[in-house]
Design a protein around this motif. Sequence first.
Motif, mmCIF file in Angstrom:
data_model
loop_
_atom_site.group_PDB
_atom_site.id
_atom_site.type_symbol
_atom_site.label_atom_id
_atom_site.label_comp_id
_atom_site.label_asym_id
_atom_site.label_seq_id
_atom_site.Cartn_x
_atom_site.Cartn_y
_atom_site.Cartn_z
ATOM 1 N N GLU A 228 20.145 14.197 166.831
ATOM 2 C CA GLU A 228 18.806 14.344 166.268
ATOM 3 C C GLU A 228 18.660 15.719 165.637
ATOM 4 O O GLU A 228 19.036 16.736 166.236
ATOM 5 C CB GLU A 228 17.755 14.147 167.352
ATOM 6 N N HIS A 229 18.094 15.751 164.436
ATOM 7 C CA HIS A 229 17.933 17.002 163.716
ATOM 8 C C HIS A 229 16.669 16.935 162.873
ATOM 9 O O HIS A 229 16.091 15.858 162.681
ATOM 10 C CB HIS A 229 19.149 17.276 162.825
ATOM 11 N N ALA A 230 16.251 18.081 162.374
ATOM 12 C CA ALA A 230 15.029 18.154 161.568
ATOM 13 C C ALA A 230 15.380 18.431 160.113
ATOM 14 O O ALA A 230 16.346 19.135 159.813
ATOM 15 C CB ALA A 230 14.110 19.255 162.098
ATOM 16 N N GLY A 231 14.580 17.894 159.193
ATOM 17 C CA GLY A 231 14.748 18.184 157.777
ATOM 18 C C GLY A 231 15.944 17.497 157.158
ATOM 19 O O GLY A 231 16.764 16.859 157.827
ATOM 20 N N SER A 232 16.060 17.670 155.839
ATOM 21 C CA SER A 232 17.157 17.048 155.095
ATOM 22 C C SER A 232 18.298 18.045 154.917
ATOM 23 O O SER A 232 18.098 19.262 154.914
ATOM 24 C CB SER A 232 16.674 16.583 153.722
ATOM 25 N N ALA A 233 19.504 17.514 154.751
ATOM 26 C CA ALA A 233 20.664 18.368 154.539
ATOM 27 C C ALA A 233 20.507 19.202 153.274
ATOM 28 O O ALA A 233 20.885 20.385 153.243
ATOM 29 C CB ALA A 233 21.924 17.515 154.471
ATOM 30 N N ALA A 234 19.938 18.602 152.230
ATOM 31 C CA ALA A 234 19.765 19.321 150.964
ATOM 32 C C ALA A 234 18.862 20.534 151.137
ATOM 33 O O ALA A 234 19.127 21.608 150.576
ATOM 34 C CB ALA A 234 19.186 18.379 149.910
ATOM 35 N N MET A 235 17.793 20.375 151.923
ATOM 36 C CA MET A 235 16.875 21.493 152.145
ATOM 37 C C MET A 235 17.573 22.627 152.883
ATOM 38 O O MET A 235 17.437 23.804 152.531
ATOM 39 C CB MET A 235 15.671 21.021 152.954
ATOM 40 N N HIS A 236 18.353 22.287 153.915
ATOM 41 C CA HIS A 236 19.030 23.320 154.694
ATOM 42 C C HIS A 236 20.095 24.027 153.864
ATOM 43 O O HIS A 236 20.225 25.256 153.923
ATOM 44 C CB HIS A 236 19.653 22.703 155.945
ATOM 45 N N VAL A 237 20.858 23.262 153.086
ATOM 46 C CA VAL A 237 21.882 23.863 152.241
ATOM 47 C C VAL A 237 21.241 24.780 151.198
ATOM 48 O O VAL A 237 21.732 25.894 150.947
ATOM 49 C CB VAL A 237 22.734 22.778 151.561
ATOM 50 N N ALA A 238 20.139 24.330 150.597
ATOM 51 C CA ALA A 238 19.455 25.141 149.591
ATOM 52 C C ALA A 238 18.983 26.461 150.182
ATOM 53 O O ALA A 238 19.133 27.528 149.563
ATOM 54 C CB ALA A 238 18.279 24.370 149.005
ATOM 55 N N PHE A 239 18.406 26.414 151.377
ATOM 56 C CA PHE A 239 17.946 27.651 152.024
ATOM 57 C C PHE A 239 19.116 28.608 152.227
ATOM 58 O O PHE A 239 19.021 29.804 151.917
ATOM 59 C CB PHE A 239 17.290 27.338 153.365
ATOM 60 N N LEU A 240 20.224 28.100 152.756
ATOM 61 C CA LEU A 240 21.370 28.961 153.055
ATOM 62 C C LEU A 240 21.991 29.538 151.785
ATOM 63 O O LEU A 240 22.386 30.707 151.756
ATOM 64 C CB LEU A 240 22.415 28.174 153.850
ATOM 65 N N VAL A 241 22.069 28.722 150.727
ATOM 66 C CA VAL A 241 22.633 29.208 149.468
ATOM 67 C C VAL A 241 21.760 30.305 148.872
ATOM 68 O O VAL A 241 22.257 31.358 148.440
ATOM 69 C CB VAL A 241 22.806 28.045 148.474
ATOM 70 N N VAL A 242 20.449 30.078 148.842
ATOM 71 C CA VAL A 242 19.535 31.078 148.282
ATOM 72 C C VAL A 242 19.549 32.351 149.128
ATOM 73 O O VAL A 242 19.601 33.472 148.589
ATOM 74 C CB VAL A 242 18.107 30.501 148.185
#
Length: 259
Positions: A228-242
Amino acid sequence: MNTVVMENAAMLHQVNSLRAYVLEAKYEFLRVLRTPAFAIPSLLFPPLFYLLFGVLLNRGNGAAAHYLFATYSVFGVMAPGLFGFGVSVAIERERGWLALKRVAPMPPGAYLAAKMLMAMAFALIIYAMLAAMAAALGGVRLDPAQWLLLGAIAAFGVLPFCALGLLVGCRANASASPAIVNFIYLPMAFLSGLWMPLTMLPQFIRDIAVLWPPYHLAQLALAAIGREHAGSAAMHVAFLVVFTAVCFAIARRWLARAG
């Protein structure tokens, strides 16, 4: 004839540049591996913590073993990035090593690239140790693709912490940098839910968890193993990249003026 000579010269330059990157990365890895104050805590603390909290204190609790395996994999990769950059860059900057690197006949990006490759190598070693312990002692069972995906997340997930560590190393002095890195490292791990699920923590901690890079990396790790996890993978990747790009951009400007 001139075209052939120019092409050969360009090829030779590329080979020499690649060799310089490889050698710099090799010697950086060996240097860090031979520094007990860095290598021993970075390599041993995450497996020991997982053994205590993920295996011994939660014996028979498969959900806890899986959750803590994912989150301690994130906790493990934080140290090589933060300490490998935050402390070593501060020491090398203060001792004039950076100034020497600037005049050395080597590609300008080799210094930072070597440190990033060193951090990624340490992250993979830590992950391999945790994976072996999780499978042998924690009862963690994953598909081969899940093991590989989590390993990739660990390897590339170290980069945001390299960027954050570089910010510290560009500003802090050699004596203060270990304390500053520890002040970032341990509280950020706790506030991101790496040591226990965020549902067990006060609401205000849950509300601010999205501000920390380890939280986003932990959600990707949990998703990779089907938990179980929160949010979408795209959102997490975008945060980390930025986050990584912004920190590296600021640090690059600071590093250019560093003595």
